[in-house]
Structure formats: structure tokens, C-alpha cells
Design a protein around this motif. Structure first.
Motif, short mmCIF file in Angstrom:
data_model
loop_
_atom_site.label_atom_id
_atom_site.label_comp_id
_atom_site.label_asym_id
_atom_site.label_seq_id
_atom_site.Cartn_x
_atom_site.Cartn_y
_atom_site.Cartn_z
N VAL A 25 55.63 -21.29 -67.39
CA VAL A 25 55.12 -22.19 -68.02
C VAL A 25 53.61 -22.38 -67.46
CG1 VAL A 25 55.14 -24.68 -68.74
CG2 VAL A 25 57.32 -23.24 -68.51
N ASN A 26 52.63 -22.54 -67.79
CA ASN A 26 51.44 -22.48 -67.39
C ASN A 26 50.96 -24.18 -67.43
OD1 ASN A 26 50.00 -19.91 -66.71
ND2 ASN A 26 50.92 -19.49 -68.74
N THR A 27 50.69 -24.86 -66.23
CA THR A 27 50.26 -26.29 -66.26
C THR A 27 49.02 -26.24 -65.89
OG1 THR A 27 50.86 -26.09 -63.82
CG2 THR A 27 52.79 -26.51 -65.37
N PRO A 28 48.46 -27.59 -66.33
CA PRO A 28 48.96 -28.75 -67.23
C PRO A 28 49.61 -28.31 -68.45
CG PRO A 28 46.93 -29.29 -66.29
CD PRO A 28 46.93 -27.73 -66.07
N ILE A 212 57.95 -39.03 -63.58
CA ILE A 212 57.38 -40.23 -63.53
C ILE A 212 58.11 -40.92 -64.78
CG2 ILE A 212 55.61 -42.02 -63.14
CD1 ILE A 212 54.12 -39.62 -61.50
N GLY A 213 58.89 -41.59 -64.70
CA GLY A 213 59.56 -42.29 -65.94
C GLY A 213 59.19 -43.92 -65.87
N GLY A 214 59.52 -44.51 -66.96
CA GLY A 214 59.32 -45.90 -67.19
C GLY A 214 57.95 -46.36 -67.33
N LEU A 215 57.07 -45.34 -67.96
CA LEU A 215 55.69 -45.92 -68.26
C LEU A 215 55.49 -45.32 -69.68
CD1 LEU A 215 53.51 -44.39 -65.23
CD2 LEU A 215 54.04 -46.67 -65.97
N ALA A 216 54.47 -45.76 -70.26
CA ALA A 216 53.84 -45.73 -71.87
C ALA A 216 55.05 -46.35 -72.73
CB ALA A 216 53.96 -44.25 -72.41
N ILE A 217 55.79 -47.61 -72.29
CA ILE A 217 56.76 -48.23 -73.01
C ILE A 217 56.32 -49.49 -73.32
CG2 ILE A 217 58.75 -46.89 -71.90
CD1 ILE A 217 59.01 -49.09 -69.71
N GLY A 218 54.90 -50.04 -73.03
CA GLY A 218 54.36 -51.23 -73.40
C GLY A 218 53.46 -51.71 -72.25
N PRO A 236 55.78 -34.46 -53.42
CA PRO A 236 55.23 -33.25 -52.83
C PRO A 236 54.20 -32.55 -53.42
CG PRO A 236 57.75 -33.38 -52.70
CD PRO A 236 57.06 -34.48 -53.77
N LEU A 237 53.16 -31.86 -52.89
CA LEU A 237 52.18 -31.41 -53.50
C LEU A 237 52.64 -29.86 -54.12
CD1 LEU A 237 49.28 -31.71 -50.53
CD2 LEU A 237 49.36 -32.66 -53.07
N ASP A 238 53.75 -29.27 -53.54
CA ASP A 238 54.05 -28.02 -53.97
C ASP A 238 55.24 -28.15 -55.21
OD1 ASP A 238 56.32 -28.97 -52.43
OD2 ASP A 238 56.70 -27.04 -51.19
N ARG A 239 55.32 -28.96 -55.77
CA ARG A 239 56.22 -29.31 -56.72
C ARG A 239 55.63 -29.72 -58.11
NH1 ARG A 239 61.49 -28.78 -54.11
NH2 ARG A 239 60.93 -27.20 -52.55
N PRO A 240 56.07 -29.48 -59.28
CA PRO A 240 55.61 -29.86 -60.53
C PRO A 240 55.89 -31.64 -60.67
CG PRO A 240 57.46 -28.58 -60.84
CD PRO A 240 57.24 -28.42 -59.51
N ARG A 241 54.89 -32.17 -61.43
CA ARG A 241 54.81 -33.52 -61.78
C ARG A 241 54.93 -33.73 -63.25
NH1 ARG A 241 50.01 -34.61 -57.62
NH2 ARG A 241 51.05 -34.12 -55.58
N TYR A 242 56.06 -34.49 -63.67
CA TYR A 242 56.06 -34.51 -65.27
C TYR A 242 56.10 -35.93 -65.68
CZ TYR A 242 59.24 -34.85 -69.18
OH TYR A 242 59.96 -35.14 -70.47
N ILE A 260 48.84 -35.00 -62.69
CA ILE A 260 50.11 -34.57 -63.46
C ILE A 260 50.11 -33.22 -64.22
CG2 ILE A 260 51.51 -35.39 -65.53
CD1 ILE A 260 51.47 -37.46 -63.03
N ASP A 261 51.15 -32.81 -64.16
CA ASP A 261 51.39 -31.32 -64.50
C ASP A 261 52.09 -31.11 -65.94
OD1 ASP A 261 50.22 -30.30 -62.10
OD2 ASP A 261 52.31 -31.12 -61.31
N MET A 262 52.90 -32.06 -66.14
CA MET A 262 53.57 -31.75 -67.64
C MET A 262 53.88 -33.00 -68.25
SD MET A 262 56.69 -29.61 -65.62
CE MET A 262 57.61 -29.20 -67.14
N PHE A 263 54.00 -32.75 -69.83
CA PHE A 263 53.96 -34.01 -70.65
C PHE A 263 54.67 -33.55 -71.84
CE2 PHE A 263 49.81 -33.68 -68.73
CZ PHE A 263 49.59 -35.00 -68.17
#
Length: 375
Positions: A25-28, A212-218, A236-242, A260-263
Motif C-alpha cells: 500500500v503506497n501512502t498517503p 487516530i479515532g474519535g474525530l470527524a464526529i461533529g 512513532p515516526l516509523d509506523r503508519p498513522r491512520y 497522516i498516512d491513511m484514510f
């Protein structure tokens, strides 16, 4: 060794590659949502043609129908839905909170009634991980409680700490295999101290990626960006962020610039089914009468089949006549647009020109502000 490689950076933005059991999977990256084993109105081959490399499947819906054990009988979700590429499955927690009735949250998990037939079900961290294993998800999400908005600091802290205890149980229940990953989910509402505590707890447990959860909910974009200004820095810098459940194109662009890397989001597919098209110059409502006699394409710069072969006038006719071809083609177009946006972001980060890309993105949309208002 991590299966995530950072190939380039530009400010906080990262261009990376995540290796999974079913491909890279290429990110973003943007993940089209295949809630019930299908991206609505799309063939799997059509989804792939848009440039998508990974899909999202839904634990809650698939556990209720057709059932995780039945999907496993068919060889897993990849074979069941004819998608050979990577799949991320959410934990089911958000849907339990938003769709199920008569739910009761305890330390053990969540007891609820199915929204389909009213059956009593108990979903625990261990069962959520088991279901995702049966689905053969390349990326499994920890079971968590999506903190409601608004929430007081006390409410957000209680919810987050429960999710952290569930995260530890999810880690223990996960069956580690090469190419399969477990992501932890940072909670804590809009509160910096709670987000930092959550991130520290999760990194202490150790995960292959972090959501990162709990966002875009109002809470609104401004508040979401404020939280994203600091939360990725705790990870951590070396792990993906979703970033879960986001979102609109402008949300994605802003979040990528914040690391952020994934959506994922239902926005492009749901909008396609209701006659809304995303373009470089904003959104177009194909129901509007102004498109009735328009012989031009939805977006002259787009190479998707909808734009190559059909006019705005034809789409207006299809939507007004409630012909299924309209939602099918608009969904294809929207997913193609989202994937082109991600390709542009990746190229800009690699070239070190992200600031110029972002400025041009906003300038193009501003040019058509009056058109969007009329729409």
C-alpha cells in the motif's frame, strides 16, 4: 523489522509504503469503504481501476451478515468478495455505538441487539479480533469505544482508558503472522493531555500501526486540525498513522500535511449514489437543472470512464430518472478523483513541493466558489 518504509518527507508529511500479506500500500492512501463485502455500485475490478490498493471492510456488518465463520468458509474476505489486494477491517466498535440498540458497555465488552433482527450479541476485544482473523484482514483494528462528542474531560478520560485496557486485550488475542498487522487506536476526545496519555499507553503495548479515532464526529474541521496539530507527534515516526473516517478532500489534504498516512470514508461512494460529483474545482450536484443541456464532462481534466464518455446533461438525466447507471458512474468518478488526489499528494511529497500542491488545491476550489454556491 517494520513493514512500513518512509520513502520521502516534506515537513510533517510522509510518502511511504506498507507491505501486507496481500500486497503493498503506497501512502498517503485512501481506502474505499466496502462495508458489507462490496464497495457499493462498483465491481472489484472497477475499484482497482481507480487506483485503489486497499479496501476497508466492516466487522460489525459482516459478523451479523453473513457471519465471520461463513466468510472464513469461503476462504476469507478477499476470496469472498473477489478482492485480491489488502483489506483493513475496523473493530466494530463505532457501529455498535452508532447503530445497535439497547447496548450496555462493561469492562468485558459491549452487549447489544442487532439492528437487523434484534438478536442479543456480546462483542468483546477477543471476539472482535477473532472475527477479523476469520475475515483474513491484512490490518486488524483494536476493539475500542469511540468517544462521543461533545464529552467532558472526565467522560473522555473514562472512555479512553477503557479503550486502552481493551487495546491490551486485543494485542494479546491477535495471532501474529508475517504481513498481518494490528493497529492501536488513539482516543481522548479533543484533549491534548488525554491524547498524549493514550498514545503513550499504546506505544508501550506496541502495535504495527496507529490510528487516530474519535474525530470527524461533529467537532468541525478547525477543531479536528487542532487535534491533528499535536496528536501525530506523540506516535512513532516509523509506523503508519491512520485517521479513521476522514473525509472530505480538504480534510485529507490538511491531515496529510499534519503527518497522516491513511484514510477511509464513505463520502465518495455515498455522494455518488446521491448525485454529487467531486472535482478539482469543488463539488457538483448533478440534480441541478443547470446541467440539463450541458454537453461537457463532469471534469475535463479527469480520465475516468464517466468523464471520458458521458456528459453532464446525461448524468442529470440519469439521476432525475433514477437510473442505476448514474450512481454507478458517479461513484466510479468520485473514487477515481480521490485516488488521483492521493497520487498527487504522494508525488508532491516525493518532490518536496507539498506547499505548492496544497496552495494550488485551495486556489482551484476558490476559483469556483461562486459556482459551488450556485450549485
Amino acid at each position: 523489522m517494520s513493514d512500513f518504509s518512509i520513502l520521502a518527507t516534506d515537513g510533517k508529511a510522509r510518502r511511504g509504503a506498507l507491505t501486507t500479506a496481500h500486497g503493498v500500500v503506497n501512502t498517503p492512501a485512501f481506502m474505499p469503504v466496502g462495508t458489507a463485502g462490496t464497495v457499493k455500485a462498483m465491481l472489484p475490478e472497477s475499484v482497482k481501476a481507480t487506483g485503489a490498493e486497499i479496501l476497508l471492510g466492516n466487522t460489525y456488518h459482516l459478523m451479523l451478515r453473513p457471519g465471520a465463520e461463513r466468510v472464513a468458509h469461503f476462504g476469507g474476505l478477499h476470496k469472498f468478495m473477489n478482492w485480491p489486494g489488502p483489506i483493513l477491517t475496523d473493530s466494530g466498535g463505532f457501529q455498535v455505538m452508532s447503530l445497535a440498540s439497547l447496548r450496555k458497555i462493561t469492562e468485558e465488552g459491549v452487549a447489544f441487539r442487532s439492528h437487523i433482527d434484534g438478536a442479543k450479541i456480546m462483542l468483546t476485544p477477543e471476539r472482535s479480533i477473532e472475527i477479523q482473523h476469520l475475515l483474513d484482514a491484512d490490518i486488524t483494528m483494536c476493539f475500542d469505544e469511540c468517544t462521543a462528542f461533545p464529552a467532558t474531560p472526565e467522560q473522555a478520560a473514562h472512555s479512553m482508558r477503557l479503550s486502552m485496557r481493551w487495546a491490551e486485550r486485543s494485542r494479546k488475542a491477535f495471532q501474529a503472522r508475517p504481513g498481518y498487522h494490528l493497529f492501536g487506536i488513539v482516543q481522548g476526545g479533543i484533549y491534548r493531555e488525554l491524547r498524549e496519555e493514550s498514545a503513550k499507553t499504546l506505544t508501550g503495548i506496541g502495535f504495527e500501526g496507529y490510528a487516530i479515532g474519535g474525530l470527524a464526529i461533529g467537532e468541525g474541521q478547525q477543531e479536528m486540525f487542532r487535534v491533528l496539530d499535536f496528536t501525530p507527534d506523540f506516535l512513532p515516526l516509523d509506523r503508519p498513522r491512520y485517521l479513521m473516517g476522514v473525509g472530505r478532500p480538504e480534510d485529507i489534504v490538511g491531515a496529510v500535511a499534519r503527518g497522516i498516512d491513511m484514510f477511509d470514508c464513505v463520502m465518495p461512494t455515498r455522494s455518488g449514489r446521491t448525485g454529487l460529483a467531486f472535482t478539482r474545482r469543488g463539488e457538483l450536484n448533478m440534480r441541478n437543472a443547470r446541467h440539463t443541456d450541458d454537453t461537457g464532462p463532469i471534469d475535463p481534466e479527469c480520465s475516468c470512464p464517466a468523464c471520458r464518455n458521458y456528459s453532464r446533461g446525461y448524468f442529470h438525466h440519469l439521476i432525475k430518472a433514477k437510473e442505476m447507471l448514474g450512481p454507478m458512474l458517479l461513484t466510479w468518478h468520485n473514487l477515481h478523483y480521490y485516488q488521483e488526489l492521493m497520487q498527487g499528494l504522494r508525488a508532491a511529497i516525493a518532490a518536496g513541493t507539498l506547499d505548492a500542491f496544497v496552495a494550488d488545491f485551495h486556489a482551484q476550489r476558490a476559483e469556483s466558489e461562486s459556482d459551488r454556491s450556485a450549485d
